[in-house]
Design an enzyme around this catalytic site. Sequence first.
Site, PDB file in Angstrom:
ATOM      1  N   SER A 143       0.853  -1.188   0.000  1.00 21.16           N
ATOM      2  CA  SER A 143       0.000   0.000   0.000  1.00 21.16           C
ATOM      3  C   SER A 143       0.889   1.239   0.000  1.00 21.16           C
ATOM      4  O   SER A 143       1.994   1.203   0.568  1.00 21.16           O
ATOM      5  CB  SER A 143      -0.872   0.014   1.263  1.00 21.16           C
ATOM      6  OG  SER A 143      -1.447   1.297   1.457  1.00 21.16           O
ATOM      7  N   TYR A 157      -1.066  -0.429  10.368  1.00 17.00           N
ATOM      8  CA  TYR A 157      -1.300  -0.934   9.001  1.00 17.00           C
ATOM      9  C   TYR A 157      -0.131  -0.547   8.102  1.00 17.00           C
ATOM     10  O   TYR A 157       0.377  -1.379   7.331  1.00 17.00           O
ATOM     11  CB  TYR A 157      -2.617  -0.349   8.483  1.00 17.00           C
ATOM     12  CG  TYR A 157      -2.921  -0.654   7.032  1.00 17.00           C
ATOM     13  CD1 TYR A 157      -3.484  -1.877   6.659  1.00 17.00           C
ATOM     14  CD2 TYR A 157      -2.666   0.289   6.029  1.00 17.00           C
ATOM     15  CE1 TYR A 157      -3.778  -2.149   5.328  1.00 17.00           C
ATOM     16  CE2 TYR A 157      -2.955   0.023   4.698  1.00 17.00           C
ATOM     17  CZ  TYR A 157      -3.515  -1.201   4.358  1.00 17.00           C
ATOM     18  OH  TYR A 157      -3.799  -1.468   3.031  1.00 17.00           O
TER      19      TYR A 157
HETATM   20  P1  NAP Z   1     -11.398  -6.060   1.037  1.00 21.88           P
HETATM   21  O1  NAP Z   1     -12.325  -5.566  -0.008  1.00 21.88           O
HETATM   22  O2  NAP Z   1     -11.616  -5.711   2.465  1.00 21.88           O
HETATM   23  O3  NAP Z   1     -11.298  -7.667   0.901  1.00 21.88           O
HETATM   24  C1  NAP Z   1     -10.453  -8.356   1.763  1.00 21.88           C
HETATM   25  C2  NAP Z   1     -10.263  -9.758   1.242  1.00 21.88           C
HETATM   26  O4  NAP Z   1      -9.301 -10.406   2.081  1.00 21.88           O
HETATM   27  C3  NAP Z   1     -11.530 -10.568   1.301  1.00 21.88           C
HETATM   28  O5  NAP Z   1     -11.522 -11.488   0.220  1.00 21.88           O
HETATM   29  C4  NAP Z   1     -11.386 -11.314   2.636  1.00 21.88           C
HETATM   30  O6  NAP Z   1     -12.080 -12.553   2.670  1.00 21.88           O
HETATM   31  C5  NAP Z   1      -9.896 -11.558   2.649  1.00 21.88           C
HETATM   32  N1  NAP Z   1      -9.324 -11.766   3.979  1.00 21.88           N
HETATM   33  C6  NAP Z   1      -9.339 -10.935   5.049  1.00 21.88           C
HETATM   34  N2  NAP Z   1      -8.696 -11.495   6.083  1.00 21.88           N
HETATM   35  C7  NAP Z   1      -8.258 -12.706   5.652  1.00 21.88           C
HETATM   36  C8  NAP Z   1      -7.545 -13.777   6.240  1.00 21.88           C
HETATM   37  N3  NAP Z   1      -7.147 -13.719   7.523  1.00 21.88           N
HETATM   38  N4  NAP Z   1      -7.283 -14.889   5.493  1.00 21.88           N
HETATM   39  C9  NAP Z   1      -7.684 -14.961   4.203  1.00 21.88           C
HETATM   40  N5  NAP Z   1      -8.374 -13.983   3.587  1.00 21.88           N
HETATM   41  C10 NAP Z   1      -8.651 -12.885   4.305  1.00 21.88           C
HETATM   42  O7  NAP Z   1      -9.874  -5.635   0.733  1.00 21.88           O
HETATM   43  P2  NAP Z   1      -9.245  -4.843  -0.504  1.00 21.88           P
HETATM   44  O8  NAP Z   1      -9.542  -3.409  -0.330  1.00 21.88           O
HETATM   45  O9  NAP Z   1      -9.570  -5.525  -1.774  1.00 21.88           O
HETATM   46  O10 NAP Z   1      -7.694  -5.027  -0.152  1.00 21.88           O
HETATM   47  C11 NAP Z   1      -6.906  -6.079  -0.708  1.00 21.88           C
HETATM   48  C12 NAP Z   1      -5.455  -5.791  -0.390  1.00 21.88           C
HETATM   49  O11 NAP Z   1      -5.110  -4.523  -0.935  1.00 21.88           O
HETATM   50  C13 NAP Z   1      -5.137  -5.704   1.104  1.00 21.88           C
HETATM   51  O12 NAP Z   1      -3.883  -6.283   1.361  1.00 21.88           O
HETATM   52  C14 NAP Z   1      -5.089  -4.215   1.366  1.00 21.88           C
HETATM   53  O13 NAP Z   1      -4.274  -3.890   2.463  1.00 21.88           O
HETATM   54  C15 NAP Z   1      -4.528  -3.710   0.058  1.00 21.88           C
HETATM   55  N6  NAP Z   1      -4.835  -2.298  -0.219  1.00 21.88           N
HETATM   56  C16 NAP Z   1      -6.120  -1.866  -0.251  1.00 21.88           C
HETATM   57  C17 NAP Z   1      -6.379  -0.532  -0.506  1.00 21.88           C
HETATM   58  C18 NAP Z   1      -7.786   0.030  -0.537  1.00 21.88           C
HETATM   59  O14 NAP Z   1      -7.942   1.255  -0.472  1.00 21.88           O
HETATM   60  N7  NAP Z   1      -8.807  -0.797  -0.677  1.00 21.88           N
HETATM   61  C19 NAP Z   1      -5.303   0.365  -0.701  1.00 21.88           C
HETATM   62  C20 NAP Z   1      -4.004  -0.125  -0.662  1.00 21.88           C
HETATM   63  C21 NAP Z   1      -3.775  -1.468  -0.429  1.00 21.88           C
HETATM   64  P3  NAP Z   1     -13.644 -12.660   3.162  1.00 21.88           P
HETATM   65  O15 NAP Z   1     -14.475 -12.096   2.014  1.00 21.88           O
HETATM   66  O16 NAP Z   1     -13.848 -14.117   3.384  1.00 21.88           O
HETATM   67  O17 NAP Z   1     -13.760 -11.809   4.402  1.00 21.88           O
END
Ligand code: NAP
Length: 245
Positions: A143, A157
């Site tokens: 991130s 984070y």
């Molecule tokens: P999200 O929409 O909250 O989805 C999270 C995903 O991770 C879901 O599929 C969830 O599964 C799964 N998950 C959570 N905890 C887990 C665990 N302990 N074991 C296995 N799976 C797990 O997240 P996102 O926004 O797409 O983010 C994805 C990645 O991008 C993350 O690493 C996040 O830090 C990074 N990121 C996000 C952003 C942003 O603004 N969204 C920005 C920078 C980086 P369930 O559906 O079963 O709960």
Amino acid sequence: MSNVTIVTGASRGIGAATAKLLASEGHAVGVNYVSNKNAADAVVAEITAAGGRAIAVQADTADEAAVVAMFETVETQLGPITGLVNNAGINGRRSRVDELGADEIRRLLDINVTGCIVCAREAVKRMSTKHGGQGGAIVNVSSGSANLGNPGIGVLYAVSKGALNSLTIGLAQEVAAEGIRVNTVAPGMTNTDMPGADRIKAQAEKIPMGRVAEPAEIAEAIAFLLSDKASYVAGANIRIGGGRL
Ligand code: NAP
């Protein structure tokens, strides 16, 4: 060689978009989730309806035994693993450092750091030519907050994502001669469940492009890094922040 790629946290958000894009490019995909089986099944159904191959595979990436079982399941059902997207992660509670408890620190680092390292270990054990594998690629989803620091809302984070950046820098060099490329993508705020609608609206003003990313825009960079088009890219960190550094 057909590509078999595990995408952790692929039931929603960036992971789901990545799983669908990879499947459309010919990868057989292990769609990992922790609790949201219906969402993971829907991703798999969309992939198979479009003629692709995918299975949903439950595992808490913080649970070492569950991660090992996930790799075994995907290998048995889809074939030798060629790729890993370390995408599963949590934001943690919105708080300052002086409000954090040790248990919540450990839980976040277990998922965002330990889980990714254990997944990387399992991938390297299978893909490294040193272990008899055919090579492959790993993408760590970090991130922009690793550099921004997230003061007042999420230093923990940011720390976890800084650790992932270091994982890429070190592991990329460790396994470069063993046929494995390791790289990072560092998204800015992306339109998923994670930041939530309120933060998305507030943050858009701070981004030079004036908007947050869509999950499919992050998926494109991940798919590139996994592909042969990135054959000389190792240890890189692609910032995808709409102009925000
Ligand atoms: P999200 O929409 O909250 O989805 C999270 C995903 O991770 C879901 O599929 C969830 O599964 C799964 N998950 C959570 N905890 C887990 C665990 N302990 N074991 C296995 N799976 C797990 O997240 P996102 O926004 O797409 O983010 C994805 C990645 O991008 C993350 O690493 C996040 O830090 C990074 N990121 C996000 C952003 C942003 O603004 N969204 C920005 C920078 C980086 P369930 O559906 O079963 O709960």
